[in-house]
Design an enzyme around this catalytic site. Sequence first.
Site, PDB file in Angstrom:
ATOM      1  N   GLY B  53       7.525 -28.797  31.848  1.00 55.66           N
ATOM      2  CA  GLY B  53       6.394 -27.938  32.193  1.00 55.66           C
ATOM      3  C   GLY B  53       5.146 -28.768  32.012  1.00 55.66           C
ATOM      4  O   GLY B  53       5.213 -29.997  32.078  1.00 55.66           O
ATOM      5  N   SER B  55       2.558 -29.994  29.336  1.00 53.83           N
ATOM      6  CA  SER B  55       2.506 -30.028  27.872  1.00 53.83           C
ATOM      7  C   SER B  55       1.211 -29.411  27.342  1.00 53.83           C
ATOM      8  O   SER B  55       1.218 -28.785  26.277  1.00 53.83           O
ATOM      9  CB  SER B  55       2.677 -31.453  27.362  1.00 53.83           C
ATOM     10  OG  SER B  55       1.728 -32.306  27.943  1.00 53.83           O
ATOM     11  N   CYS B  85      11.090 -33.810  28.973  1.00 57.83           N
ATOM     12  CA  CYS B  85       9.803 -34.116  29.623  1.00 57.83           C
ATOM     13  C   CYS B  85       8.629 -33.576  28.790  1.00 57.83           C
ATOM     14  O   CYS B  85       8.321 -34.139  27.746  1.00 57.83           O
ATOM     15  CB  CYS B  85       9.801 -33.582  31.052  1.00 57.83           C
ATOM     16  SG  CYS B  85       8.461 -34.240  32.054  1.00 57.83           S
ATOM     17  N   HIS B 178      15.023 -34.807  33.520  1.00 57.56           N
ATOM     18  CA  HIS B 178      15.374 -33.390  33.618  1.00 57.56           C
ATOM     19  C   HIS B 178      16.855 -33.174  33.939  1.00 57.56           C
ATOM     20  O   HIS B 178      17.199 -32.926  35.096  1.00 57.56           O
ATOM     21  CB  HIS B 178      14.533 -32.731  34.715  1.00 57.56           C
ATOM     22  CG  HIS B 178      13.078 -32.721  34.426  1.00 57.56           C
ATOM     23  ND1 HIS B 178      12.503 -31.831  33.553  1.00 57.56           N
ATOM     24  CD2 HIS B 178      12.070 -33.505  34.874  1.00 57.56           C
ATOM     25  CE1 HIS B 178      11.210 -32.048  33.476  1.00 57.56           C
ATOM     26  NE2 HIS B 178      10.912 -33.062  34.260  1.00 57.56           N
ATOM     27  N   GLU B 180      18.446 -30.603  33.540  1.00 57.44           N
ATOM     28  CA  GLU B 180      18.583 -29.221  34.028  1.00 57.44           C
ATOM     29  C   GLU B 180      18.390 -29.118  35.538  1.00 57.44           C
ATOM     30  O   GLU B 180      18.667 -28.073  36.119  1.00 57.44           O
ATOM     31  CB  GLU B 180      17.603 -28.301  33.279  1.00 57.44           C
ATOM     32  CG  GLU B 180      16.131 -28.431  33.643  1.00 57.44           C
ATOM     33  CD  GLU B 180      15.404 -29.609  32.988  1.00 57.44           C
ATOM     34  OE1 GLU B 180      16.068 -30.487  32.387  1.00 57.44           O
ATOM     35  OE2 GLU B 180      14.161 -29.665  33.094  1.00 57.44           O
TER      36      GLU B 180
END
Lengths: 296, 204
Positions: B53, B55, B85, B178, B180
């Site tokens: 996202g 930070s 990340c 990432h 995901e």
Amino acid sequence: MVEVLTGTFTVKAGHAQMLKGGVIMDVVSAQQARIAQEAGAVAVMALERVPADIRAQGGVARMSDPSKICEIIDAVSIPVMAKCRIGHFVEAQILEALGVDYIDESEVLTPADEVHHVWKHDFKVPFVCGCRDLGEALRRISEGAAMIRTKGEAGTGDVVEAVRHMRAVQDAIRKLKTMPEDELVVEARNLAVSLELLTKTRELGRLPVVNFAAGGVATPADAALMMQLGADGVFVGSGIFKSGDPARRAYAIVQAVTHYKDPKILAEVSKDLGEAMVGISARSIPKEQLLAPRSI
Amino acid sequence: MSGHRQPVKIGVLALQGDFAEHIATLKKLLVETREVRLPEELSGLDGLIIPGGESTTLSRLMSIYHLREPITQMARQGEPVWGTCAGMIMLAREITEHDPVPLGIMDVVVQRNAFGRQVDSFEQDLDIAGINGDPFHAIFIRAPAIQGVGEGVQVLAQLPDGRPVAAQQGNVLVTSFHPELTGDLRLHQYFINLTRRVSPSQRE
């Protein structure tokens, strides 16, 4: 040697996935950009004029002066987006050369091409495009858009069109999910999209890329409304810096997007925000002055 | 990986970012998940993921909603915490800019946007210590990199230029990239294996 891939659709669409649950704010100066970042914006849209001023001043609206965009890029560490005119692939080339992180091929600017959009696959920088319904969204994705937003009606502070467009997209996807397979070819033809992309959308049960709400969001409640209707995040254009206390409103909208399902928090963050942007009812705008129908 | 439900509940910080992608990946591994936006939602979890996202956004929202202390405490008590990340930035002891303020949980120094702007975002195969089989396809998006590691931090993966992009210190895991977004479940399973409820015999 290990292969390093840049500018792939995965990294373009992936960047939009990192913006989810966030607020992207229109800014016209380095100072506004810093206020937006401080308030927790996930990105800023670097502009010379916010949509409300573009609407008020009329004339041809073009890409912003590159020096303005660079000033904003230098001011913040969060991603910076900028707008090019629909179909103006040279403005897009310039924005890519400036190092912007996302290009909004936007109906808010005066279209440069009334037939063709930018062929976005040719670029390393990702694009976001507006839509009013599923057909528009999928046509933009087929041209290479890595992110979609509802068009709404920019510069009005009236959320009604954003709601209409988000509901239209969600309704069409719901219908698609239960549609018999043998009707898909006709549906693809009706929407003027490829069967492949339509089938993919049906399988996913959502747009294949991130879908934000935009065009008329002015309050924390507006932002949460769009999230509850299924938006992945929210663009706020004129709504912040045309209001009485931009920093406070920006901060409140950021919290509203995170806690969009929690009315107690929404009530708390909606308190004492000062004047919202005055706005104009989208319904009162003459048809030829509407921005959303500028591309299909 | 068997078809059995794993007796573990993993939280994913859902303030902003790609938390839904982490949850979808965890569900494929048959663990219970929970979106975490408020401190009370941390109770009863066996581990926490801080997703990708922005930070600066995560940092603001963690402060407003009083999540810094309980997350730090959770990590200190030995519960596994993984940052991808932006999550890695938040777990660092120190970052090379003044904003955001990290949690200081892991003894690494992290540089934000270490590879440039979005046009420099990239995909690359990586060998990761502890991950068997094919190289891991890693997706780096405006990614941070680790500039320095303290004693007790194990570098799990580095780029050909030597920059570390995955590291572990006991129960705390960080990746610049990432997992995901890839559909590759191996790093998520690796993280689940760090939880105390998974006995050695249940692993893999």
